[in-house]
Design a protein around this motif. Sequence first.
Motif, PDB file in Angstrom:
ATOM      1  N   LEU A 770       0.870  -1.176   0.000  1.00  5.34           N
ATOM      2  CA  LEU A 770       0.000   0.000   0.000  1.00  5.34           C
ATOM      3  C   LEU A 770       0.901   1.218   0.000  1.00  5.34           C
ATOM      4  N   SER A 771       0.846   2.032  -1.064  1.00  5.13           N
ATOM      5  CA  SER A 771       1.782   3.141  -1.246  1.00  5.13           C
ATOM      6  C   SER A 771       1.033   4.431  -1.528  1.00  5.13           C
ATOM      7  N   GLY A 772       1.660   5.548  -1.160  1.00  2.00           N
ATOM      8  CA  GLY A 772       1.106   6.855  -1.465  1.00  2.00           C
ATOM      9  C   GLY A 772       0.945   7.708  -0.228  1.00  2.00           C
ATOM     10  N   PRO A 773       0.781   9.014  -0.404  1.00  2.51           N
ATOM     11  CA  PRO A 773       0.674   9.918   0.755  1.00  2.51           C
ATOM     12  C   PRO A 773      -0.535   9.644   1.640  1.00  2.51           C
ATOM     13  N   LYS A 774      -1.564   8.980   1.134  1.00  6.43           N
ATOM     14  CA  LYS A 774      -2.753   8.697   1.925  1.00  6.43           C
ATOM     15  C   LYS A 774      -2.785   7.252   2.443  1.00  6.43           C
ATOM     16  N   SER A 775      -1.679   6.533   2.277  1.00  9.95           N
ATOM     17  CA  SER A 775      -1.669   5.121   2.645  1.00  9.95           C
ATOM     18  C   SER A 775      -1.813   4.926   4.145  1.00  9.95           C
ATOM     19  N   ARG A 776      -1.203   5.801   4.969  1.00  7.30           N
ATOM     20  CA  ARG A 776      -1.311   5.622   6.414  1.00  7.30           C
ATOM     21  C   ARG A 776      -2.751   5.818   6.868  1.00  7.30           C
ATOM     22  N   ALA A 777      -3.436   6.809   6.296  1.00  7.30           N
ATOM     23  CA  ALA A 777      -4.828   7.067   6.683  1.00  7.30           C
ATOM     24  C   ALA A 777      -5.714   5.881   6.343  1.00  7.30           C
ATOM     25  N   SER A 789       4.147   7.236  12.522  1.00  7.35           N
ATOM     26  CA  SER A 789       5.562   7.042  12.251  1.00  7.35           C
ATOM     27  C   SER A 789       6.338   6.676  13.504  1.00  7.35           C
ATOM     28  N   ALA A 790       5.917   7.212  14.643  1.00  2.89           N
ATOM     29  CA  ALA A 790       6.632   6.882  15.877  1.00  2.89           C
ATOM     30  C   ALA A 790       6.396   5.441  16.288  1.00  2.89           C
ATOM     31  N   ALA A 791       5.189   4.905  16.006  1.00  5.13           N
ATOM     32  CA  ALA A 791       4.864   3.524  16.397  1.00  5.13           C
ATOM     33  C   ALA A 791       5.398   2.512  15.395  1.00  5.13           C
ATOM     34  N   VAL A 792       5.288   2.849  14.114  1.00  8.19           N
ATOM     35  CA  VAL A 792       5.786   1.960  13.051  1.00  8.19           C
ATOM     36  C   VAL A 792       6.717   2.789  12.166  1.00  8.19           C
ATOM     37  N   PRO A 793       7.985   2.942  12.577  1.00 10.75           N
ATOM     38  CA  PRO A 793       8.905   3.762  11.792  1.00 10.75           C
ATOM     39  C   PRO A 793       9.307   3.080  10.489  1.00 10.75           C
ATOM     40  N   PHE A 794       9.986   3.819   9.641  1.00 11.29           N
ATOM     41  CA  PHE A 794      10.488   3.263   8.387  1.00 11.29           C
ATOM     42  C   PHE A 794      11.414   2.090   8.685  1.00 11.29           C
ATOM     43  N   LEU A 795      11.275   1.005   7.905  1.00  8.93           N
ATOM     44  CA  LEU A 795      12.023  -0.247   8.056  1.00  8.93           C
ATOM     45  C   LEU A 795      11.717  -0.940   9.380  1.00  8.93           C
ATOM     46  N   ALA A 796      10.419  -0.987   9.725  1.00  4.83           N
ATOM     47  CA  ALA A 796       9.966  -1.735  10.899  1.00  4.83           C
ATOM     48  C   ALA A 796       9.067  -2.871  10.442  1.00  4.83           C
ATOM     49  N   ILE A 797       8.969  -3.920  11.273  1.00  2.00           N
ATOM     50  CA  ILE A 797       8.054  -5.024  11.048  1.00  2.00           C
ATOM     51  C   ILE A 797       7.333  -5.312  12.354  1.00  2.00           C
ATOM     52  N   THR A 798       6.035  -5.523  12.265  1.00  2.00           N
ATOM     53  CA  THR A 798       5.247  -5.797  13.460  1.00  2.00           C
ATOM     54  C   THR A 798       4.066  -6.675  13.093  1.00  2.00           C
ATOM     55  N   ARG A 799       3.370  -7.155  14.096  1.00  2.00           N
ATOM     56  CA  ARG A 799       2.177  -7.961  13.876  1.00  2.00           C
ATOM     57  C   ARG A 799       0.947  -7.092  14.098  1.00  2.00           C
ATOM     58  N   CYS A 800      -0.122  -7.431  13.380  1.00  2.00           N
ATOM     59  CA  CYS A 800      -1.370  -6.703  13.550  1.00  2.00           C
ATOM     60  C   CYS A 800      -2.515  -7.591  13.103  1.00  2.00           C
ATOM     61  N   THR A 801      -3.718  -7.062  13.224  1.00  2.00           N
ATOM     62  CA  THR A 801      -4.915  -7.745  12.751  1.00  2.00           C
ATOM     63  C   THR A 801      -5.637  -6.833  11.777  1.00  2.00           C
ATOM     64  N   VAL A 802      -6.015  -7.389  10.621  1.00  2.00           N
ATOM     65  CA  VAL A 802      -6.749  -6.626   9.610  1.00  2.00           C
ATOM     66  C   VAL A 802      -8.224  -6.959   9.749  1.00  2.00           C
ATOM     67  N   ASN A 803      -9.034  -5.920   9.917  1.00  2.00           N
ATOM     68  CA  ASN A 803     -10.481  -6.104  10.044  1.00  2.00           C
ATOM     69  C   ASN A 803     -11.102  -6.155   8.655  1.00  2.00           C
ATOM     70  N   THR A 804     -11.721  -7.273   8.324  1.00  2.00           N
ATOM     71  CA  THR A 804     -12.367  -7.451   7.024  1.00  2.00           C
ATOM     72  C   THR A 804     -13.821  -7.831   7.245  1.00  2.00           C
ATOM     73  N   PRO A 805     -14.676  -7.686   6.240  1.00  2.00           N
ATOM     74  CA  PRO A 805     -16.071  -8.119   6.389  1.00  2.00           C
ATOM     75  C   PRO A 805     -16.195  -9.593   6.760  1.00  2.00           C
ATOM     76  N   ALA A 806     -15.175 -10.399   6.394  1.00  2.00           N
ATOM     77  CA  ALA A 806     -15.221 -11.826   6.707  1.00  2.00           C
ATOM     78  C   ALA A 806     -14.688 -12.128   8.100  1.00  2.00           C
ATOM     79  N   GLY A 807     -14.159 -11.110   8.795  1.00  2.00           N
ATOM     80  CA  GLY A 807     -13.629 -11.306  10.137  1.00  2.00           C
ATOM     81  C   GLY A 807     -12.212 -10.784  10.244  1.00  2.00           C
TER      82      GLY A 807
END
Length: 1006
Positions: A770-777, A789-807
Motif C-alpha cells: 500500500l503506497s502513497g501519501p494517503k496510505s497511512r490514513a 511514524s513513531a509507532a511503526v517507523p520506516f524499516l519496521a516489522i510488526t504484527r497486527c490484525t486486519v479487520n475485514t467483512p469476513a472477520g
Amino acid sequence: MTVPRKPAPAQPFRLPHGGAIDRSQPLRFRFDGCDHDGFAGDTLASALLANGVHLVGRSFKYHRPRGIVAAGAEEPNALVQLDTGARTEPNVRATTIELYDGLVAASQNRWPSLRLDAGALASAVSRLLPAGFYYKTFMWPASPRGWRFYEHWIRRAAGLGVGASASDPGRYAHRHAHCDVLVVGAGPAGLAAARAAAASGARVIVCDEEREPGGRLRGVAGASVDGTSAPAWLAAVGRELAAHPQVTMLARTTAFGYYDHNLVGLVERCPGAASEHLRERVWHVRARRVVLATGAHERPIAYAGNDLPGTLLAGAARAYVERFAVRPGRRAVVFTNNDTAHAAALVLHAAGVEIAAIVDVRPDTALVGHWPGQARAARLPILAGSVVEQARGRLHVRGVDVASRDSGARCAITCDLVCVSGGWNPAVHLHSQARGTLRYDDALATFVPAAAAQAVASAGAANGCDGLAAALAEGHAAGLAAAAALDLVAVTPPPAPAATVATTGPLEACWSIPARSRGAPSFVDWQNDVTTADVALAVREGYTSVEHLKRYTTLGMGTDQGKTANVVGLALLAQLLNRPVQSIGTTTFRPPYTPVTLGAVAGHEAGPFLEPTRRSALHDWHAAHGARFVTAGLWLRPHSYPRPGETPDDAANREARNVRTNAGIVDVSTLGKIELQGRDVATLLDRVYVNRFDNLAVGRCRYGLMLRDDGIVQDDGTVSRIAPTHYLVTTTTVNAVRVMQQLEYLIQVEWPELDVYATSVTEQWCAAALSGPKSRAILARIVDIDVASAAVPFLAITRCTVNTPAGAVPARLLRVSYSGELAFELHVPADQGPAMWEAVLAAGEDLGIMAYGTEAMSTLRIEKGHIVVGAEADGRTTADDLGMGKLVNAGKWCIGKPLLSREALVAPDRWQLVGLTADEPAVPIPRGAKLVADPDRAAPNPMLGHVTSWCWSPNLDAWIALALLDNGRARHGTTLWAVSPLADARVRVRVGPPAFVDPDGERLRG
C-alpha cells in the motif's frame, strides 16, 4: 478445379507381385498437384517411382534437376514439403515417409514449376559459383544494410522448404526407459544380437527406423537362414522377440544421439495424418550395454552428370524391386567396383529390367565372386575394366558414355536407369558420438569402428562385416557378450543363426572418374552441390584439413550429414594431397544422426505446458477487474487495469500518477519469501549479504544485497527480524528459487555446523504493498494497531490484525517502500488474501485508492532510481556500479567480497548507474539505446554505455531512463546521445543522478 491426374505409364512400373506392400489397401496421395496411387507399405519415394516419377526436386545452388537416389535415411536428394497448413514439415526425405491415404507433398526449390524452373539459369553460370564464392562475394559493402539485402536472396536460393506459420497441432511425447542391452538396428545382426541377449535373461530394447524388422534382408527371395527362407526366418524371430516378456520392440524408431553414460536418444514416428494422433515420441534410454547394428550406407562414384534423375544407388534399386515391387526403370546400366552391384543387377533382370551393361572398374580377373559368376550365368553383359565417364540427358538419364580403362575405347549406351555402387560405408555415426575411434580398412576402402570409449559394440555391416552369414554370427556373439558383461549367462545358449556363405571378390577403390571435357559437373555431395572441382579448388586455396574442407565447400553439411558423400570427399582430398586416406581422418559426427523435429524435442512442454504457470491468491480478483497480465518468472502478474477506451500504457500512467497523489495497492505476493530460524541465522546472513545483520534489532527490517562468488550482484531484497532466532528474507520474483537453493546448499554442504533451518513460504503468504501519501490514513481504518511514524517507523516489522467483512485476519506489517512513497506491506495467510485486499480498497475508496500493476510499479521505481535484477543488475555490475558501494561492510567477509578488489572491478571506467532525461521531454528515449558522444561519427564509434530501463514519467511529464554509463557519476550534468540503429532513432539526453523523485527520501520516511 479438377486436379490433373498423371497418366499411367505405357509400361507399368509396379511389379505384379512381391515386396512388403499390402495390395488390399490402395491409397491415394498427391504430389505437386497431381494425384497418384499407392499401397499400404509404400514409402512416398517408392510410390512415386511406381508412378514413373523420377524428377522430385532441384539442387540448391545450380537448380539442376534432382531425382530419388537412395531408399532410406541416407537419401540426399528427395527432400519434399510434407503436408500443408499448420502441419506442414519441410525437408522431409521421401524415402522415409510412409504412405497414407490423403498424403500431400510438394517439391522444393523451384519456380514456377519443377520441370520449368527459372533458377536453372544458375547452371549456365555455374563456373562463377565455385566453392567459397559466397565468402568472397557478399563482403561488400561492409554494412548491416548490405548484408540484409543479400540475405533475402540467399535464403530464397537455399533450397530448403518453408516452416509452418501457424502453431503445430500435432501431439508429441517423451518417455524414459532403462534396459540391460539396447540394440540399435533390427537387421540380421541386430535381431541375432537381441535374441542372444534375451535368451541370457537381459532386458532388451530393440529399435529400428523401418516399419518392420529385417533391414536389407527384407524381401530377399534367394537367401536362407537356418534352413528357411529369409522372410520366414525374419517373421519367426520377430514373433519370438515381440512375445518375449523381457524385450521391447520399437519400430519406426531412429537412434539420433549417443550421449555420456550410455544415454541414447530415440525418436519414434507415429504415422498418420489426423492431428489428434501422437506424431512423435522421444525416448531417453539409459542402457547398461549397447549393440550398434546400424548397417551401412552405399556410396556413389563421381562422374560427369551423375546427378541426373534416373541415377540410383545399386542397393536402393534392388530394395525398390524386392521390398516395394517397383521397377525403377526399363533399361539399366550398372556401374560398380564391387560384387553387391552384380547381385542388384540380377534382381533387376529378374524383375524385367533390361540390363544394358554391368560396367565394372575391376579387371576381368578380379570378378571371381559368387555374384559376378551368377551374372555371367544369366548372360548379363559385363564390361570389365571400364568406367562410366558421363551420363547424358536433361531432366532424366538418356544414356551413358563408357570407356575402357586399358584401351581407352569408348561407346555410348542408351538407358533410362543408372545404378551406381562404389562400396559401402558402415554407419559409424553413433559409435563416433559415443567417443569411439575409427580405423581405415583398405579392403573395404572405408572407415570402420575401432576402440570404444563406452559400453558399446558394433556388429554386422556397421562393423564392416561382409555377407549375411558373417553378420548373423557377429550379431549373435555381440548379444551374448553384452549379456555376459552384465553377468547374465544363459544355461543353454541358443545356437548362432546359420546362413550360406557366398564368396566375394576384392573391392577396388574408385572415387571419381576424370571428365574428358568441361561438360556436366561430377558431384560428390548431391545435397549441397559439392563437385570434384570444388574439392580441388579447396586444396589449391589451402583448405587441406577435413574440417576446413567441410566448411569451405559445405561437404556433408546438409540434412543427410554426408552419409553418401563424406568418404568420397575425404578420399578425393587424400588423392589431391598424395596422402593415404587414413592420415586425413574424418569430420566430427554429432547428434542428431537424422533431423529431429523441434516438436519432438519439446514434447508436451509447449504452449501453456512449456513451464508451470503460477497465479497469486489474488489472481481471480485481478482477472475480474480487467487486468492485462504479463509473466514475471513463472508468475502471471497484472501489467495494468485498463478502463474502457484506455490503452494498457495509458492505464499504467494513470495508476502511477495516482500513487504519487493519493494511494495505490499492488500485489507483491510473487516476491520470494524465505523464513530462517536458528541460533546462527545472523552469522549466515552476514556471510551471504554484503551488509551486516548481526546488529539487526527484533522488529526491524534492512535492505540486503547479495553477490555471486565472483563479486557481481546476484539479488537484492529485505531481511526482517521477527524474533531473536526468527528472520524473514524477501527476494526478487525471478530469483526466489535460486536464492533458496543457494541457502540450502550453504547450510547443508559448506557450513553444516551452523544452526539454521530454511523454509520457502512464498506460497503461504499473500502480500500487498500500500503506497502513497494517503496510505497511512487508509491503513489506520482497518488495522488494530497505531500506524503513526513513531509507532511503526520506516524499516519496521510488526504484527497486527486486519479487520475485514469476513472477520479479523492476522497479518505481518512491514514499513518498506519500493515506490519511493510512504508505503506499507501487508502479509496475510494466502487464503485470507482476497479479504485483506478488498478491505484495503474499501477503506480507501473515498481517498482515491487504485490498484496498480507492474508497469506502474516499474515507472515508480525508475522515478525513484531503484534497480531491478536483470536490467541494472544484469550479471556484470558490482554494488559500487549501482551506487551501493557503501553497503559493502569493510569489517566483515561475505561471499564474493574477496574478488571485489580485482583490477577490472575497481577500474575508473566501470559502467555506473545514472539517470537520463531527454532534452526534448516529449521525445522518447529509444528502447535499449546505446550511449555515444557523437552520433555522426563513423564506425567504430565508442559506446559509452546503454539504457537499462526507460519510461514516460506521468509525474515529471518527460521521458526518463536509467542507464549504465562509463564513469557515470563523474558525468552528471553532461549531455550524450542515445542511439538505436535498430529503431533508426537518436535522442540527445542529459546525464544526472538516478533518483528523479524525492532524492532525499523524505516521502518514504514521513
